[in-house]
Motif scaffolding. Sequence first.
Motif, mmCIF file in Angstrom:
data_model
loop_
_atom_site.group_PDB
_atom_site.id
_atom_site.type_symbol
_atom_site.label_atom_id
_atom_site.label_comp_id
_atom_site.label_asym_id
_atom_site.label_seq_id
_atom_site.Cartn_x
_atom_site.Cartn_y
_atom_site.Cartn_z
ATOM 1 N N MET A 156 1.003 -1.208 -0.053
ATOM 2 C CA MET A 156 -0.053 -0.075 -0.143
ATOM 3 C C MET A 156 0.681 1.401 -0.091
ATOM 4 S SD MET A 156 -2.900 1.225 2.701
ATOM 5 C CE MET A 156 -4.032 -0.105 2.398
ATOM 6 N N THR A 157 0.759 2.110 -1.065
ATOM 7 C CA THR A 157 1.542 3.459 -1.016
ATOM 8 C C THR A 157 0.916 4.566 0.158
ATOM 9 O OG1 THR A 157 -0.162 4.491 -2.397
ATOM 10 C CG2 THR A 157 1.635 3.203 -3.334
ATOM 11 N N SER A 158 1.568 5.230 0.518
ATOM 12 C CA SER A 158 1.313 6.386 1.291
ATOM 13 C C SER A 158 -0.070 7.080 0.894
ATOM 14 C CB SER A 158 2.463 7.422 1.486
ATOM 15 O OG SER A 158 2.803 8.136 0.206
ATOM 16 N N LEU A 159 -0.047 7.243 -0.480
ATOM 17 C CA LEU A 159 -1.407 7.862 -1.019
ATOM 18 C C LEU A 159 -2.655 7.153 -0.977
ATOM 19 C CD1 LEU A 159 -1.992 10.765 -2.190
ATOM 20 C CD2 LEU A 159 -1.883 9.619 -4.381
ATOM 21 N N ASP A 160 -2.511 5.992 -0.981
ATOM 22 C CA ASP A 160 -3.320 4.843 -0.696
ATOM 23 C C ASP A 160 -3.995 4.995 0.705
ATOM 24 O OD1 ASP A 160 -3.474 3.898 -3.229
ATOM 25 O OD2 ASP A 160 -1.885 2.078 -2.822
ATOM 26 N N LEU A 161 -3.199 4.990 1.755
ATOM 27 C CA LEU A 161 -3.141 5.071 2.971
ATOM 28 C C LEU A 161 -3.859 6.265 3.490
ATOM 29 C CD1 LEU A 161 -2.907 3.666 6.178
ATOM 30 C CD2 LEU A 161 -0.703 5.035 6.245
ATOM 31 N N LEU A 162 -3.302 7.367 2.850
ATOM 32 C CA LEU A 162 -4.132 8.840 3.001
ATOM 33 C C LEU A 162 -5.605 8.590 2.515
ATOM 34 C CD1 LEU A 162 -1.205 11.150 2.018
ATOM 35 C CD2 LEU A 162 -2.342 11.070 4.252
ATOM 36 N N ASN A 163 -5.684 8.117 1.416
ATOM 37 C CA ASN A 163 -7.181 7.892 1.062
ATOM 38 C C ASN A 163 -8.126 7.384 1.850
ATOM 39 O OD1 ASN A 163 -7.035 9.393 -1.455
ATOM 40 N ND2 ASN A 163 -5.990 7.834 -2.538
ATOM 41 N N ARG A 164 -7.345 6.303 2.613
ATOM 42 C CA ARG A 164 -8.249 5.640 3.474
ATOM 43 C C ARG A 164 -8.618 6.402 4.794
ATOM 44 N NH1 ARG A 164 -6.120 -0.262 4.737
ATOM 45 N NH2 ARG A 164 -7.999 -0.226 6.310
ATOM 46 N N LEU A 165 -7.700 7.256 5.169
ATOM 47 C CA LEU A 165 -7.730 8.104 6.467
ATOM 48 C C LEU A 165 -8.750 9.233 6.148
ATOM 49 C CD1 LEU A 165 -3.949 7.846 7.779
ATOM 50 C CD2 LEU A 165 -6.110 6.748 8.933
ATOM 51 N N MET A 166 -8.369 9.778 4.997
ATOM 52 C CA MET A 166 -9.080 11.044 4.786
ATOM 53 C C MET A 166 -10.311 11.000 3.842
ATOM 54 S SD MET A 166 -5.357 13.261 3.871
ATOM 55 C CE MET A 166 -6.252 14.763 4.048
ATOM 56 N N ARG A 213 -10.818 10.736 0.928
ATOM 57 C CA ARG A 213 -10.202 11.054 -0.492
ATOM 58 C C ARG A 213 -9.217 11.981 -0.109
ATOM 59 N NH1 ARG A 213 -10.525 14.152 -5.127
ATOM 60 N NH2 ARG A 213 -10.006 12.837 -6.901
ATOM 61 N N ALA A 214 -7.841 11.870 -0.363
ATOM 62 C CA ALA A 214 -6.878 12.804 -0.124
ATOM 63 C C ALA A 214 -6.968 13.883 -1.002
ATOM 64 C CB ALA A 214 -5.484 12.180 -0.117
ATOM 65 N N PRO A 215 -6.779 15.192 -0.823
ATOM 66 C CA PRO A 215 -6.665 16.197 -2.110
ATOM 67 C C PRO A 215 -5.957 15.894 -3.157
ATOM 68 C CG PRO A 215 -5.624 16.931 0.237
ATOM 69 C CD PRO A 215 -6.223 15.875 0.433
#
Length: 270
Positions: free
Chosen positions: A1-11, A13-15
């Motif tokens: 899982m990339t950091s962007l994938d993780l951010l999408n899960r946490l947020m 959808r990441a900006p």
Amino acid sequence: MTSLDLLNRLMGRAPVFEPGHVWLAGAGPGDPSHLTLGALAGLAQADVVVHDALVDARVLDLCRDGARLEFAGKRGGKPSATQVDITRRLVELARQDLRVLRLKGGDPFVFGRGGEEALTLTAERIPFRVIPGITSGLAGLALASIPATIRGVNQAVILATGHGADTEDGLDWKALAATGQPIILYMAMRTLDRIAAALIEGGLRPDTPAAVIVSATLPEERVLVSTLSRIAADAEDAALDPPAIVAIGGIVTVREQLLALAPRILETLP
């Protein structure tokens, strides 16, 4: 899982960082644990990161593969890029259709000149986003066991810069002293003796508690507690150098109480 994938899960959808856009982001007070998810989203997508001297190397290590780093640090008394040059570079990079992350220590709008950069980007019609960061004047104090506000001690807190304290157009330190509220100083080590004298002349007691926090939140952090009349001399004797935050007022006395109680509280934990 990339950091962007993780951010999408946490947020949710990441900006999305669009090409030709600039993000003005704060990296927090130092330690990467205080980085916001918004700043991390910028690091995960940026093509180029224009960063200050106080951004921790571990934060820069979070850049996506292939991202370019450009140093734009400004340190008092040392050769450094001018603000005009830095802002012009942001515009140039954005017009190359790059995703430009302007990464600053602390918060970009708290003595970080982010407001100046935002005004220029607006004038140049460069799309931008502001990513707030945790300012060292609050986080540094909290982690040094000095609350910025506490009931019964203060109803306000003053954030001020020591930059320009030795010039005619500097702050009215006597007026700040008259408020009776704690003062948190950024960039004040070089002029701390003058500031302390002006505050005492303005009515603050010479024995008003004061503290200097050097390299806040980092492993090399040092905390010196003294009084207003002695803080500049004691800091010099201890060879304390910037970056540092200075706290002046009754809030400083809470540190001793917390440190005295903390070991006993920890001993009772299972």
